[in-house]
Scaffold this motif. Structure first.
Motif, PDB file in Angstrom:
ATOM      1  N   ASP A  12     -13.645   5.881   2.935  1.00 50.18           N
ATOM      2  CA  ASP A  12     -13.977   7.300   2.971  1.00 50.18           C
ATOM      3  C   ASP A  12     -12.679   8.055   2.633  1.00 50.18           C
ATOM      4  N   ASP A  14     -11.777  11.974   3.336  1.00 51.66           N
ATOM      5  CA  ASP A  14     -11.327  12.908   4.379  1.00 51.66           C
ATOM      6  C   ASP A  14     -11.344  12.208   5.741  1.00 51.66           C
ATOM      7  N   GLY A  15     -10.186  12.097   6.384  1.00 57.14           N
ATOM      8  CA  GLY A  15     -10.107  11.464   7.692  1.00 57.14           C
ATOM      9  C   GLY A  15      -9.701  10.009   7.650  1.00 57.14           C
ATOM     10  N   GLY A  49     -17.690  14.589   7.210  1.00 58.21           N
ATOM     11  CA  GLY A  49     -18.424  13.588   6.446  1.00 58.21           C
ATOM     12  C   GLY A  49     -19.766  14.031   5.902  1.00 58.21           C
ATOM     13  N   GLU A 170     -14.411   4.501   7.903  1.00 58.66           N
ATOM     14  CA  GLU A 170     -15.027   5.828   8.063  1.00 58.66           C
ATOM     15  C   GLU A 170     -14.552   6.524   9.331  1.00 58.66           C
ATOM     16  N   ASP A 171     -14.361   7.837   9.248  1.00 61.79           N
ATOM     17  CA  ASP A 171     -13.968   8.586  10.450  1.00 61.79           C
ATOM     18  C   ASP A 171     -15.136   9.344  11.066  1.00 61.79           C
TER      19      ASP A 171
END
Ligand code: B16
Ligand code: MG
Length: 225
Positions: A12, A14-15, A49, A170-171
Protein backbone atom coordinates in the motif's frame (compact mmCIF):
# COMPACT_ATOMS: atom_id res chain seq x y z
CA UNK A 1 6.71 -25.38 10.93
CA UNK A 2 5.89 -24.86 7.22
CA UNK A 3 7.12 -21.57 5.84
CA UNK A 4 4.80 -20.16 3.15
CA UNK A 5 6.38 -19.78 -0.29
CA UNK A 6 6.46 -16.06 -1.00
CA UNK A 7 7.09 -14.83 -4.55
CA UNK A 8 5.85 -11.25 -4.36
CA UNK A 9 5.36 -8.31 -2.04
CA UNK A 10 2.53 -5.80 -2.51
CA UNK A 11 2.76 -2.43 -0.80
CA UNK A 12 0.00 0.00 0.00
CA UNK A 13 1.27 3.58 -0.42
CA UNK A 14 -0.18 5.98 2.16
CA UNK A 15 0.82 4.73 5.62
CA UNK A 16 3.24 2.06 4.35
CA UNK A 17 5.69 3.63 1.89
CA UNK A 18 5.13 7.22 2.99
CA UNK A 19 2.76 9.17 5.20
CA UNK A 20 0.47 11.25 3.03
CA UNK A 21 -2.45 10.99 5.51
CA UNK A 22 -1.56 14.38 7.01
CA UNK A 23 -1.71 16.04 3.55
CA UNK A 24 -5.04 14.32 2.81
CA UNK A 25 -6.26 15.67 6.15
CA UNK A 26 -5.08 19.25 5.53
CA UNK A 27 -6.59 19.28 2.04
CA UNK A 28 -9.95 17.85 3.16
CA UNK A 29 -9.94 20.18 6.17
CA UNK A 30 -9.48 23.26 4.00
CA UNK A 31 -12.32 22.17 1.71
CA UNK A 32 -14.56 21.29 4.70
CA UNK A 33 -13.87 24.65 6.40
CA UNK A 34 -14.73 26.49 3.19
CA UNK A 35 -18.03 24.58 3.06
CA UNK A 36 -18.72 24.92 6.81
CA UNK A 37 -18.66 21.14 7.30
CA UNK A 38 -17.32 19.95 10.67
CA UNK A 39 -14.24 17.75 10.12
CA UNK A 40 -11.60 16.71 12.67
CA UNK A 41 -8.33 14.77 12.70
CA UNK A 42 -10.27 11.94 14.32
CA UNK A 43 -12.77 11.95 11.42
CA UNK A 44 -9.78 11.74 9.07
CA UNK A 45 -8.73 8.37 10.53
CA UNK A 46 -11.87 6.82 9.00
CA UNK A 47 -10.64 7.91 5.54
CA UNK A 48 -7.46 5.82 5.60
CA UNK A 49 -7.20 3.62 2.53
CA UNK A 50 -10.68 4.42 1.17
CA UNK A 51 -11.27 6.10 -2.20
CA UNK A 52 -11.67 9.84 -2.72
CA UNK A 53 -15.41 9.47 -3.33
CA UNK A 54 -15.96 7.26 -0.29
CA UNK A 55 -13.94 9.78 1.77
CA UNK A 56 -16.35 12.53 0.68
CA UNK A 57 -19.34 10.34 1.58
CA UNK A 58 -17.86 9.79 5.05
CA UNK A 59 -17.17 13.52 5.52
CA UNK A 60 -20.85 14.12 4.70
CA UNK A 61 -21.71 11.31 7.15
CA UNK A 62 -23.71 9.49 4.49
CA UNK A 63 -25.96 12.46 3.59
CA UNK A 64 -26.80 12.59 -0.15
CA UNK A 65 -24.52 14.87 -2.25
CA UNK A 66 -25.55 16.23 -5.63
CA UNK A 67 -23.18 14.69 -8.22
CA UNK A 68 -21.75 17.82 -9.86
CA UNK A 69 -21.26 19.42 -6.43
CA UNK A 70 -19.43 16.27 -5.25
CA UNK A 71 -17.17 16.45 -8.33
CA UNK A 72 -16.33 20.09 -7.65
CA UNK A 73 -15.52 19.42 -3.99
CA UNK A 74 -13.28 16.45 -4.85
CA UNK A 75 -11.50 18.43 -7.55
CA UNK A 76 -10.83 21.29 -5.17
CA UNK A 77 -9.58 18.96 -2.44
CA UNK A 78 -7.32 17.27 -4.97
CA UNK A 79 -5.81 20.61 -6.03
CA UNK A 80 -5.00 21.41 -2.40
CA UNK A 81 -3.60 17.89 -1.94
CA UNK A 82 -1.39 18.04 -5.03
CA UNK A 83 0.13 21.31 -3.84
CA UNK A 84 1.34 19.42 -0.75
CA UNK A 85 2.62 16.54 -2.90
CA UNK A 86 4.97 18.97 -4.64
CA UNK A 87 6.86 19.28 -1.35
CA UNK A 88 7.57 15.51 -1.05
CA UNK A 89 11.18 14.31 -1.40
CA UNK A 90 12.97 10.94 -0.94
CA UNK A 91 13.43 11.96 2.73
CA UNK A 92 9.68 11.27 3.12
CA UNK A 93 10.09 7.51 2.56
CA UNK A 94 9.01 5.74 5.76
CA UNK A 95 11.99 4.24 7.65
CA UNK A 96 12.87 0.67 6.60
CA UNK A 97 10.83 0.50 3.40
CA UNK A 98 13.73 1.03 0.95
CA UNK A 99 15.86 -1.56 2.80
CA UNK A 100 13.04 -4.14 2.62
CA UNK A 101 12.57 -3.43 -1.10
CA UNK A 102 16.33 -3.86 -1.73
CA UNK A 103 16.38 -7.15 0.18
CA UNK A 104 13.33 -8.45 -1.71
CA UNK A 105 14.75 -7.37 -5.05
CA UNK A 106 18.05 -9.16 -4.31
CA UNK A 107 16.08 -12.33 -3.56
CA UNK A 108 14.24 -12.03 -6.88
CA UNK A 109 10.79 -11.34 -5.45
CA UNK A 110 8.32 -9.39 -7.55
CA UNK A 111 7.30 -6.04 -6.19
CA UNK A 112 4.13 -3.99 -6.58
CA UNK A 113 2.27 -1.00 -5.24
CA UNK A 114 -1.50 -1.25 -4.74
CA UNK A 115 -2.88 2.11 -3.67
CA UNK A 116 -6.40 3.51 -3.72
CA UNK A 117 -4.89 6.86 -4.68
CA UNK A 118 -5.14 8.35 -8.15
CA UNK A 119 -2.02 10.32 -7.22
CA UNK A 120 0.07 7.22 -6.46
CA UNK A 121 2.38 7.60 -9.47
CA UNK A 122 3.05 11.24 -8.67
CA UNK A 123 3.89 10.36 -5.05
CA UNK A 124 6.24 7.54 -6.13
CA UNK A 125 7.97 9.87 -8.56
CA UNK A 126 8.48 12.50 -5.86
CA UNK A 127 9.90 9.77 -3.57
CA UNK A 128 12.12 8.58 -6.48
CA UNK A 129 10.80 5.04 -5.95
CA UNK A 130 9.01 4.24 -9.21
CA UNK A 131 11.93 2.08 -10.40
CA UNK A 132 11.62 -0.36 -7.50
CA UNK A 133 8.29 -1.75 -8.70
CA UNK A 134 7.36 -4.25 -11.41
CA UNK A 135 3.71 -3.19 -11.23
CA UNK A 136 1.95 -0.05 -9.98
CA UNK A 137 -1.76 -0.38 -9.25
CA UNK A 138 -3.54 2.87 -8.41
CA UNK A 139 -7.01 4.37 -8.09
CA UNK A 140 -7.49 4.19 -11.87
CA UNK A 141 -6.94 0.43 -12.28
CA UNK A 142 -10.15 -1.10 -10.94
CA UNK A 143 -13.73 0.01 -10.38
CA UNK A 144 -14.24 -1.57 -6.96
CA UNK A 145 -11.85 -0.08 -4.44
CA UNK A 146 -10.73 -1.51 -1.06
CA UNK A 147 -12.23 -3.33 0.89
CA UNK A 148 -12.94 -5.18 -2.40
CA UNK A 149 -9.93 -7.37 -3.23
CA UNK A 150 -9.93 -6.28 -6.91
CA UNK A 151 -6.83 -4.06 -6.87
CA UNK A 152 -4.65 -6.67 -5.17
CA UNK A 153 -5.90 -9.34 -7.60
CA UNK A 154 -5.16 -6.96 -10.49
CA UNK A 155 -1.52 -6.42 -9.44
CA UNK A 156 -1.02 -10.13 -8.62
CA UNK A 157 -2.23 -11.04 -12.11
CA UNK A 158 0.20 -8.56 -13.67
CA UNK A 159 3.04 -10.08 -11.62
CA UNK A 160 1.90 -13.58 -12.61
CA UNK A 161 1.64 -14.84 -9.03
CA UNK A 162 -1.21 -16.42 -7.07
CA UNK A 163 -2.66 -14.46 -4.13
CA UNK A 164 -1.38 -17.13 -1.74
CA UNK A 165 2.18 -16.42 -2.94
CA UNK A 166 2.00 -12.70 -2.22
CA UNK A 167 2.24 -10.62 0.96
CA UNK A 168 0.24 -7.39 1.25
CA UNK A 169 1.50 -4.62 3.54
CA UNK A 170 -1.38 -2.37 4.66
CA UNK A 171 -2.03 0.27 7.31
CA UNK A 172 -5.83 0.46 6.93
CA UNK A 173 -8.64 -1.84 7.93
CA UNK A 174 -10.20 -1.57 4.46
CA UNK A 175 -6.90 -2.75 2.94
CA UNK A 176 -6.48 -5.70 5.31
CA UNK A 177 -10.09 -6.74 4.61
CA UNK A 178 -9.36 -6.52 0.88
CA UNK A 179 -6.18 -8.61 1.17
CA UNK A 180 -7.88 -11.31 3.25
CA UNK A 181 -10.90 -11.40 0.91
CA UNK A 182 -8.52 -11.98 -2.02
CA UNK A 183 -6.64 -14.82 -0.31
CA UNK A 184 -3.39 -12.88 0.21
CA UNK A 185 -1.08 -12.91 3.20
CA UNK A 186 -1.83 -9.72 5.11
CA UNK A 187 0.67 -7.75 7.20
CA UNK A 188 -0.80 -4.85 9.19
CA UNK A 189 1.49 -1.85 9.58
CA UNK A 190 1.23 0.61 12.48
CA UNK A 191 -1.05 0.94 15.42
CA UNK A 192 -4.40 1.57 13.71
CA UNK A 193 -7.20 -0.96 13.29
CA UNK A 194 -5.30 -3.78 11.60
CA UNK A 195 -5.49 -6.40 14.34
CA UNK A 196 -7.10 -9.03 12.10
CA UNK A 197 -4.07 -9.25 9.76
CA UNK A 198 -1.96 -12.45 9.70
CA UNK A 199 0.72 -10.45 11.50
CA UNK A 200 1.12 -6.85 12.68
CA UNK A 201 4.35 -4.85 12.62
CA UNK A 202 4.77 -1.42 14.25
CA UNK A 203 6.62 0.04 11.24
CA UNK A 204 8.44 -0.99 8.06
CA UNK A 205 11.78 -1.69 9.78
CA UNK A 206 11.40 -5.43 9.13
CA UNK A 207 13.34 -8.18 7.33
CA UNK A 208 12.06 -10.91 5.00
CA UNK A 209 13.10 -13.50 7.59
CA UNK A 210 10.87 -11.82 10.21
CA UNK A 211 7.98 -11.69 7.75
CA UNK A 212 8.36 -15.39 6.85
CA UNK A 213 8.55 -16.31 10.54
CA UNK A 214 5.40 -14.31 11.39
CA UNK A 215 3.43 -15.77 8.50
CA UNK A 216 4.56 -19.32 9.32
CA UNK A 217 3.22 -18.78 12.85
CA UNK A 218 -0.08 -17.51 11.42
CA UNK A 219 -0.30 -20.59 9.17
CA UNK A 220 0.37 -22.80 12.20
CA UNK A 221 -2.41 -21.11 14.18
CA UNK A 222 -4.84 -21.84 11.35
CA UNK A 223 -3.84 -25.50 10.85
CA UNK A 224 -3.21 -26.95 14.32
CA UNK A 225 -1.14 -30.18 14.67
P1 B16 B 1 -6.62 10.17 -3.94
P2 B16 B 1 -3.58 4.28 0.01
C1 B16 B 1 -5.42 6.22 -0.04
O1 B16 B 1 -4.09 5.80 -0.24
C2 B16 B 1 -5.48 7.15 1.17
O2 B16 B 1 -5.13 6.41 2.35
C3 B16 B 1 -6.88 7.67 1.31
O3 B16 B 1 -6.96 8.56 2.42
C4 B16 B 1 -7.29 8.40 0.03
O4 B16 B 1 -8.62 8.87 0.11
C5 B16 B 1 -7.15 7.44 -1.15
O5 B16 B 1 -5.81 6.96 -1.21
C6 B16 B 1 -7.48 8.12 -2.48
O6 B16 B 1 -6.52 9.10 -2.74
O7 B16 B 1 -7.59 11.20 -3.53
O8 B16 B 1 -5.19 10.68 -4.04
O9 B16 B 1 -7.04 9.43 -5.18
O10 B16 B 1 -3.51 4.10 1.50
O11 B16 B 1 -4.54 3.32 -0.68
O12 B16 B 1 -2.22 4.28 -0.63
MG1 MG C 1 -2.84 3.16 3.34
Amino acid sequence: MTTPVIRALIFDLDGVITDTAEYHYLAWKRMADEENIPFTREDNEALRGVSRRESLNRIFKGAPIEESYAERLMQRKNEYYQAYLNTITPADRLPGVAELLEEARNEGLRLAVASASRNARMVLERLEMTEYFDVIGDGYCVVNTKPAPDLFIWVAGRMNVYPGEAVVFEDAEAGIDAALAGGFWAVGVGSSAVTHAHMVIPNMRVTLAQIREGLAQAAERKIPG
